[in-house]
Design an enzyme around this catalytic site. Structure first.
Site, PDB file in Angstrom:
ATOM      1  N   TYR A 143       6.687 -14.753  -5.933  1.00  0.00           N
ATOM      2  CA  TYR A 143       6.046 -15.698  -6.855  1.00  0.00           C
ATOM      3  C   TYR A 143       5.429 -16.818  -6.042  1.00  0.00           C
ATOM      4  O   TYR A 143       6.056 -17.342  -5.124  1.00  0.00           O
ATOM      5  CB  TYR A 143       7.082 -16.266  -7.829  1.00  0.00           C
ATOM      6  CG  TYR A 143       6.529 -17.310  -8.785  1.00  0.00           C
ATOM      7  CD1 TYR A 143       5.625 -16.957  -9.789  1.00  0.00           C
ATOM      8  CD2 TYR A 143       6.921 -18.649  -8.685  1.00  0.00           C
ATOM      9  CE1 TYR A 143       5.123 -17.915 -10.668  1.00  0.00           C
ATOM     10  CE2 TYR A 143       6.421 -19.601  -9.570  1.00  0.00           C
ATOM     11  CZ  TYR A 143       5.526 -19.237 -10.555  1.00  0.00           C
ATOM     12  OH  TYR A 143       5.038 -20.187 -11.418  1.00  0.00           O
ATOM     13  N   ASP A 237       4.793 -18.637   2.388  1.00  0.00           N
ATOM     14  CA  ASP A 237       5.100 -19.497   1.257  1.00  0.00           C
ATOM     15  C   ASP A 237       6.566 -19.897   1.369  1.00  0.00           C
ATOM     16  O   ASP A 237       7.465 -19.127   1.034  1.00  0.00           O
ATOM     17  CB  ASP A 237       4.820 -18.784  -0.064  1.00  0.00           C
ATOM     18  CG  ASP A 237       5.095 -19.689  -1.268  1.00  0.00           C
ATOM     19  OD1 ASP A 237       5.566 -20.826  -1.064  1.00  0.00           O
ATOM     20  OD2 ASP A 237       4.838 -19.259  -2.403  1.00  0.00           O
ATOM     21  N   LYS A 265       9.313 -27.907  -3.908  1.00  0.00           N
ATOM     22  CA  LYS A 265      10.741 -27.982  -4.234  1.00  0.00           C
ATOM     23  C   LYS A 265      11.547 -28.961  -3.354  1.00  0.00           C
ATOM     24  O   LYS A 265      11.519 -30.145  -3.609  1.00  0.00           O
ATOM     25  CB  LYS A 265      11.337 -26.570  -4.243  1.00  0.00           C
ATOM     26  CG  LYS A 265      10.632 -25.693  -5.296  1.00  0.00           C
ATOM     27  CD  LYS A 265      11.415 -24.506  -5.785  1.00  0.00           C
ATOM     28  CE  LYS A 265      10.746 -23.893  -7.001  1.00  0.00           C
ATOM     29  NZ  LYS A 265       9.843 -22.774  -6.742  1.00  0.00           N
TER      30      LYS A 265
HETATM   31  C1  LIG Z   1       8.474 -22.360  -7.335  1.00  0.00           C
HETATM   32  C2  LIG Z   1       7.603 -21.671  -6.363  1.00  0.00           C
HETATM   33  C3  LIG Z   1       6.214 -21.918  -6.316  1.00  0.00           C
HETATM   34  C4  LIG Z   1       5.523 -22.818  -7.305  1.00  0.00           C
HETATM   35  O1  LIG Z   1       5.940 -24.140  -7.171  1.00  0.00           O
HETATM   36  P1  LIG Z   1       5.753 -25.166  -8.394  1.00  0.00           P
HETATM   37  O2  LIG Z   1       6.112 -26.499  -7.792  1.00  0.00           O
HETATM   38  O3  LIG Z   1       6.671 -24.710  -9.469  1.00  0.00           O
HETATM   39  O4  LIG Z   1       4.309 -25.107  -8.797  1.00  0.00           O
HETATM   40  C5  LIG Z   1       5.474 -21.296  -5.333  1.00  0.00           C
HETATM   41  N1  LIG Z   1       6.051 -20.483  -4.423  1.00  0.00           N
HETATM   42  C6  LIG Z   1       7.371 -20.214  -4.438  1.00  0.00           C
HETATM   43  C7  LIG Z   1       7.953 -19.317  -3.390  1.00  0.00           C
HETATM   44  C8  LIG Z   1       8.192 -20.787  -5.412  1.00  0.00           C
HETATM   45  O5  LIG Z   1       9.499 -20.485  -5.423  1.00  0.00           O
END
Ligand SMILES: *Cc1c(COP(=O)(O)O)cnc(C)c1O
Length: 294
Positions: A143, A237, A265
């Site tokens: 994601y 990511d 995060k």
């Molecule tokens: C949560 C998440 C996102 C998106 O971050 P938001 O701050 O919710 O927009 C992107 N990449 C990963 C791996 C994530 O866990």
């Protein structure tokens, strides 16, 4: 006893779609109505009915020090008293950038944004701007936020151009996203055979969004090798793994390194902060130094 939460949920549903501001909070996959939270304290949550929970979620990752860590709380309150937002630079941004840049070996510059979604979206635009190519590869089960070109599902074939996974996303916007199987080297090689227009691979090097699936060493090495061979960039990511899998995130414990790293995060400790970072050569393409707008 969930009486107050049930009532609060009914009230919320009248003015917020599904009563929540992110679908997962509606408890559809676990059943029942979500508890409405009164407060958090260290490892614990308290709902408005007075129930106490041991909180394994920690706001989906950001709160590695638990709720209301005293040092963080004090820093936030002290800073907020000077104002919330200026639309002008502050020295605090440089301080934070320095801390991040010093921590990682392969990044020189960092740009801050407001969410993980913005970080990955901007990282992809940067990769496309740097390479002059259009297609991107993402993996099933990873994601990367809710931007249009990432809301894709695999089509019927093995290596395949993605189809929108949500109404509202035009197929024209997902046709540049190739969806591959995680840890499947043959699949990945096939993608690079199918398209000569690949700008980047975006991957959660430790996939936290489909349970917990680490990438094999060989798979990551292949990602690196194929990107180098075909003039594409590798985006790690680390929105979830950053400052969490280790102090240097997944990058700190893996042999393979990415070209662009995205953060979110944990970097905000519960506040809306994200970032993406890379070498000064790559980041030099970003406006106002370069032409890629962000
Ligand atoms: C949560 C998440 C996102 C998106 O971050 P938001 O701050 O919710 O927009 C992107 N990449 C990963 C791996 C994530 O866990």
């Amino acid at each position: 006893m969930f009486e107050k939460s049930i009532k609060a949920y009914e009230e919320a549903c009248k003015v917020i779609p599904g009563g929540v501001d992110s679908p997962v909070r509606a408890f559809k996959s676990v059943g029942g109505t979500p508890p409405f939270i009164q407060k958090g304290e260290g490892a614990y949550l308290y709902d408005i009915d007075g129930n106490k929970y041991l909180d394994f979620v920690q706001s989906w990752g950001p709160l590695i020090f638990g709720h209301c860590d005293k040092d963080i709380e004090e820093a936030v309150i002290k800073t907020v008293k000077n104002g919330l937002s200026f639309g002008a630079p502050t020295e605090l941004e440089t301080q934070l950038a320095n801390e991040i840049v010093e921590m990682y070996d392969n990044i020189d510059k960092v740009r801050f944004v407001s969410s993980g979604t913005e970080a990955t979206m901007s990282a992809i635009r940067l990769a496309r701007g740097v390479t002059g190519k259009n297609d991107i590869i993402k993996f099933e089960g990873c994601y990367h936020g809710h931007s249009d070109s990432l809301l894709v599902q695999a089509g019927s074939g093995m290596a395949t151009f993605g189809a929108p996974s949500s109404p509202g996303v035009p197929a024209d916007l997902t046709k540049h996203t190739l969806v591959c199987e995680y840890n499947n080297i043959e699949n990945l090689k096939k993608c690079f055979e199918e398209s000569s227009d690949i700008a980047c691979i975006i991957i959660e090097p430790i996939a936290g969004n489909m349970g917990l699936v680490p990438a094999t060493e060989e798979f990551l090495a292949t990602c690196r090798e194929l990107c180098d061979k075909h003039g594409a960039l590798l985006i790690f990511d680390e929105v979830m793994s950053g400052f969490r899998a280790s102090l240097k995130g997944a990058s700190g414990i893996l042999k393979t390194q990415g070209d662009i790293i995205t953060f979110g995060k944990v970097i905000g400790a519960g506040m809306p902060v994200g970032a993406f970072a890379a070498s000064k050569e790559i980041m030099g393409h970003l406006s106002p130094e370069g032409k890629v707008y962000q």
